[in-house]
Design an enzyme around this catalytic site. Structure first.
Site, PDB file in Angstrom:
ATOM      1  N   ASP A   1      31.254 -15.719  76.794  1.00 19.95           N
ATOM      2  CA  ASP A   1      30.611 -16.917  76.007  1.00 19.95           C
ATOM      3  C   ASP A   1      31.619 -18.467  76.097  1.00 19.95           C
ATOM      4  O   ASP A   1      32.200 -18.367  75.082  1.00 19.95           O
ATOM      5  CB  ASP A   1      29.888 -16.309  75.068  1.00 19.95           C
ATOM      6  CG  ASP A   1      29.851 -18.104  74.024  1.00 19.95           C
ATOM      7  OD1 ASP A   1      29.013 -18.278  74.523  1.00 19.95           O
ATOM      8  OD2 ASP A   1      29.282 -17.918  73.165  1.00 19.95           O
TER       9      ASP A   1
ATOM     10  N   GLY B   1      29.407 -26.527  73.016  1.00 14.86           N
ATOM     11  CA  GLY B   1      27.981 -26.449  74.695  1.00 14.86           C
ATOM     12  C   GLY B   1      29.695 -27.406  75.888  1.00 14.86           C
ATOM     13  O   GLY B   1      29.552 -28.800  75.449  1.00 14.86           O
ATOM     14  N   GLY B   2      29.441 -26.945  76.980  1.00 13.13           N
ATOM     15  CA  GLY B   2      29.155 -28.303  78.118  1.00 13.13           C
ATOM     16  C   GLY B   2      31.384 -27.867  78.457  1.00 13.13           C
ATOM     17  O   GLY B   2      31.631 -28.963  78.872  1.00 13.13           O
TER      18      GLY B   2
ATOM     19  N   GLY C   1      24.970 -21.605  78.245  1.00  8.58           N
ATOM     20  CA  GLY C   1      24.515 -22.222  78.161  1.00  8.58           C
ATOM     21  C   GLY C   1      24.052 -23.597  79.192  1.00  8.58           C
ATOM     22  O   GLY C   1      23.135 -23.036  79.618  1.00  8.58           O
TER      23      GLY C   1
ATOM     24  N   ASP D   1      23.601 -19.060  68.626  1.00  9.45           N
ATOM     25  CA  ASP D   1      24.103 -19.887  68.704  1.00  9.45           C
ATOM     26  C   ASP D   1      23.985 -20.480  66.943  1.00  9.45           C
ATOM     27  O   ASP D   1      23.605 -21.034  66.607  1.00  9.45           O
ATOM     28  CB  ASP D   1      24.736 -20.871  69.203  1.00  9.45           C
ATOM     29  CG  ASP D   1      25.788 -19.994  70.192  1.00  9.45           C
ATOM     30  OD1 ASP D   1      26.675 -19.313  70.241  1.00  9.45           O
ATOM     31  OD2 ASP D   1      25.721 -20.800  71.088  1.00  9.45           O
TER      32      ASP D   1
END
Length: 211
Positions: A166, A135-136, A188, A26
């Site tokens: 994604d 992320g997350g 991720g 990324d």
């Protein structure tokens, strides 16, 4: 983006041991998305550490200005955002001229119709199932319908690019998105939350194949 960069070599080898096919990288510029990650230098470093396919996702403004840099750094696949490319046909063609596979990505709020005219020209389509930048995040469930729509359009024109997703992908939804038509899953936190990265990859693959 989710890896521990202080032990990057070990992280990559653990993913390899788990059977990961690609490394999704990324790249964020703090403009197109509200976060900054890294540039070609880190991609080159990663390329020197592995033979895995490097799937480079450019979440940046004016990506056409950096295509050669990322290709020269080792990118095997370069994906750009439809929202960042007013001349998307030219950008896709240039990526392919450089010898890389060309991908196009759309954000959760971007309609499928925005890329309908180039579905037959790209090597990969990336559906963002979270708003890009961090992320997350929690998986946006309406993304499944978007995958199904694109999969149907691809079948109608007899095109066969990779269909990638994604954002918030983990063992709870991997089988769902695979059933909808995805054949590339980016994870991720879904993998790196497991202290044993190799095990995390194996568990995700098992969930994806459970469709």
């Amino acid at each position: 983006m989710s890896a521990d960069f202080s032990i990057l070599k070990e992280e990559i080898h653990s993913l390899e041991e788990g059977g990961a096919d690609w490394l999704h990288i990324d790249v964020m510029d703090g403009h197109f998305v509200p976060n900054i990650t890294f540039g070609p230098k880190i991609v080159r470093t990663i390329n020197n550490l592995t033979d895995l396919t490097l799937d480079v996702h450019l979440m940046i403004e004016n990506p056409e200005n950096y295509l050669e840099d990322f290709r020269n750094a080792g990118a095997d696949i370069i994906t750009v955002h439809q929202e960042a490319c007013p001349q998307i046909h030219s950008t896709i063609k240039r990526i392919q001229e450089l010898g890389a596979k060309a991908g196009v990505s759309i954000n959760p709020g971007t309609p499928v119709e925005s890329i309908q005219e180039i579905l037959g020209d790209v090597d990969l389509i990336l559906i963002m199932s979270v708003n890009p930048g961090f992320g997350g995040q929690k998986f946006i469930s309406s993304s499944v319908k978007k995958v199904e729509t694109i999969s149907g359009l691809l079948n109608s024109i007899h095109a066969d690019p990779y269909l990638e997703i994604d954002g918030g992908i983990d063992e709870t939804n991997a089988g769902i998105v695979t059933k909808a038509g995805c054949n590339v899953l980016v994870a991720g936190t879904g993998v790196f939350k497991n202290p044993n990265r190799s095990e995390g990859v194996k568990n995700l693959r098992a969930a994806a194949l459970s469709k």
